[in-house]
Design a protein around this motif. Sequence first.
Motif, mmCIF file in Angstrom:
data_model
loop_
_atom_site.group_PDB
_atom_site.id
_atom_site.type_symbol
_atom_site.label_atom_id
_atom_site.label_comp_id
_atom_site.label_asym_id
_atom_site.label_seq_id
_atom_site.Cartn_x
_atom_site.Cartn_y
_atom_site.Cartn_z
ATOM 1 N N HIS A 430 0.814 -1.223 0.000
ATOM 2 C CA HIS A 430 0.000 0.000 0.000
ATOM 3 C C HIS A 430 0.848 1.273 0.000
ATOM 4 O O HIS A 430 0.352 2.340 -0.371
ATOM 5 N N PHE A 431 2.124 1.157 0.417
ATOM 6 C CA PHE A 431 2.996 2.339 0.449
ATOM 7 C C PHE A 431 4.185 2.198 -0.501
ATOM 8 O O PHE A 431 5.198 2.877 -0.340
ATOM 9 N N ASN A 432 4.034 1.365 -1.494
ATOM 10 C CA ASN A 432 5.091 1.191 -2.492
ATOM 11 C C ASN A 432 4.948 2.286 -3.560
ATOM 12 O O ASN A 432 3.938 2.348 -4.265
ATOM 13 N N PRO A 433 5.942 3.174 -3.710
ATOM 14 C CA PRO A 433 5.821 4.278 -4.678
ATOM 15 C C PRO A 433 5.749 3.808 -6.122
ATOM 16 O O PRO A 433 5.306 4.567 -6.994
ATOM 17 N N LYS A 434 6.160 2.567 -6.397
ATOM 18 C CA LYS A 434 6.047 2.034 -7.758
ATOM 19 C C LYS A 434 4.607 1.623 -8.066
ATOM 20 O O LYS A 434 4.249 1.451 -9.230
ATOM 21 N N ILE A 435 3.811 1.452 -7.000
ATOM 22 C CA ILE A 435 2.415 1.044 -7.176
ATOM 23 C C ILE A 435 1.481 2.224 -6.967
ATOM 24 O O ILE A 435 0.558 2.456 -7.758
ATOM 25 N N PHE A 436 1.722 2.985 -5.891
ATOM 26 C CA PHE A 436 0.918 4.165 -5.574
ATOM 27 C C PHE A 436 1.841 5.386 -5.543
ATOM 28 O O PHE A 436 2.674 5.512 -4.646
ATOM 29 N N THR A 437 1.680 6.262 -6.501
ATOM 30 C CA THR A 437 2.537 7.451 -6.588
ATOM 31 C C THR A 437 2.395 8.312 -5.334
ATOM 32 O O THR A 437 1.283 8.523 -4.842
ATOM 33 N N ASP A 438 3.535 8.771 -4.837
ATOM 34 C CA ASP A 438 3.557 9.633 -3.645
ATOM 35 C C ASP A 438 2.712 9.011 -2.523
ATOM 36 O O ASP A 438 1.754 9.626 -2.030
ATOM 37 N N PRO A 439 3.068 7.820 -2.078
ATOM 38 C CA PRO A 439 2.207 7.078 -1.144
ATOM 39 C C PRO A 439 2.069 7.702 0.234
ATOM 40 O O PRO A 439 1.094 7.407 0.945
ATOM 41 N N GLN A 440 3.006 8.559 0.638
ATOM 42 C CA GLN A 440 2.934 9.160 1.963
ATOM 43 C C GLN A 440 1.956 10.335 2.014
ATOM 44 O O GLN A 440 1.718 10.889 3.088
ATOM 45 N N SER A 441 1.390 10.697 0.874
ATOM 46 C CA SER A 441 0.404 11.781 0.825
ATOM 47 C C SER A 441 -0.998 11.178 0.751
ATOM 48 O O SER A 441 -1.220 10.178 0.063
ATOM 49 N N PHE A 442 -1.933 11.822 1.450
ATOM 50 C CA PHE A 442 -3.323 11.363 1.451
ATOM 51 C C PHE A 442 -4.026 11.968 0.246
ATOM 52 O O PHE A 442 -4.337 13.168 0.229
ATOM 53 N N LYS A 443 -4.286 11.144 -0.777
ATOM 54 C CA LYS A 443 -4.842 11.633 -2.037
ATOM 55 C C LYS A 443 -5.968 10.723 -2.522
ATOM 56 O O LYS A 443 -5.722 9.745 -3.234
ATOM 57 N N PRO A 444 -7.208 11.041 -2.196
ATOM 58 C CA PRO A 444 -8.329 10.242 -2.723
ATOM 59 C C PRO A 444 -8.364 10.234 -4.245
ATOM 60 O O PRO A 444 -8.854 9.264 -4.855
#
Length: 529
Positions: A430-444
């Motif tokens: 869920h926090f892999n930047p290759k899967i979810f861009t900028d994972p540390q930011s809350f972005k619906p």
Amino acid sequence: MVTVSKTWVITKYLVELIIKMVVSLPILIALVVGASLYYVFISRRKNKGKLDGKIPSGPWGLPLFGNMLQLDKTSPFLQYDKWAQKYGDIFSVTIFGTPTYVVSDPKMVKEMFSQEPAFAGRFNVGDDVPFNEFYPTSGKVHGVINTEGKDWEDIRRFTLRQLRDFGFGKSTMEGLIMEELKEVLDWMKSNEGKPLTDIKAKMTIAVVNSLWMVISGNRYKHDDPRILALSHDLTKAMEEAASDGAIVFLFPWLEKLGYKGFTSFRNYVDKMRVVFTRAVEEHKETYSADYARDFIDVFLKEVKSCKDSDSAFYKDFGERQLITVVKDLFEAGTETSSTTLSWIFLYMATFPEVQKKMQKEIDDMVGTSRLCGLSDRPSLPYVEAFIAEALRFSSIVPAGVAHRALFDVVYKGYAFPKGTAIFPNLYGIHFNPKIFTDPQSFKPERFLSPDGKTFKKHEALMPFSIGRRQCAGETLARDTLFLYTANIFQRFFVKFDPTDSNANPGLKTSASFLLTPQPYKIVLKDRLA
């Protein structure tokens, strides 16, 4: 100031004891070298046997302790994520004396848990009988969460079929959820403007009541002291155990050395068994084979009609299965949804621009003259996207619920000896930047189409796990989260208590088996007043 962990204290004690027992330095050296060689050349490969596959690479551990001492006591999932970055999408460690593979590739997790029967086992810490077993002296495992093999398949199939028959995924279930939600909205209105500190406690009974009506035909008052006390006891026991790395569940005798959690947890389990045994006994007293009132009734009917002594539904064993299944459903229905809702309130207060954007969508598409229903889902993509992002960002079960290999198997070139524990690294995914861009930011918005008009599912989002052992209550949980989120924030605006400088604790988690928010304080304002 450096705090030395209790595990290291025990290690130091054992080393000192060995030194006292060994009179010769050469012998001591030989013991240390021998233990290290055993770990390096035997322990990490001891169950591989004749399997042709390779063992995944991973960090070396210590003799006896394996990799336990390398894990952060309160947040072991963070170390899993660091190891995944170093060793790849699948790596091996030794946890609690068990060879353990951690998988961080979402496609591999889905394939393993959905298609390979060998991986449908359930890993139980330290023993064949799990620490949360209702009947530990029986020598058997009960329920739908901890069992495996034919018993698990039969119980899960029966449970899912009956829950669907009683309304799961249907309009009748929506009606039950809305009844509880309306009481929550009334409570919120009566507490408008007042500092609120424990949203989870209020949500717990409201959330479980919808399920409890299907299970037992009854509901609890939202301030029922018994259920609130049980929820508090569970939270306290889990926090106590997690603060010491949960090692006490493997070695209960460590409580004598100051470790906490095991006795508290077993006391909680005993109280739960009394509550659910009473519910089943009350149904037995008024049972009629001609009319099934609820889930307990249909399960009792199955038990009474069972003639196969090898069946999970046979006589006393079947009744114990029923009581434990009721417990499994109750816990799954309360802790996960209420914990997620407590995160949702925190995210809304932390990100007011997100809250306003969601409320605008609700105002534009539904209005304020009626409550939101499940039929409104297609018209509220931002609400759906917000919930998906809340599930990703909270990742309340960061390493999933561990599976184990039921028999020897080679999968994608890797050897999985029988008994190997398998953890899906959900937090890492869920926090892999290759899967979810900028994972540390809350972005619906990451779950919306480019034009923002359509909710987009993401196959890497797995808050309810995946495959054959996927959460049986996922449909109910998703419906509950949607109806509660849409209707609560249609009516109220939430913010941190402006009179308390400590009202906002940030987004760090408290130590527990579920990732829970640290205590916060909010106030509600009625948007429709």
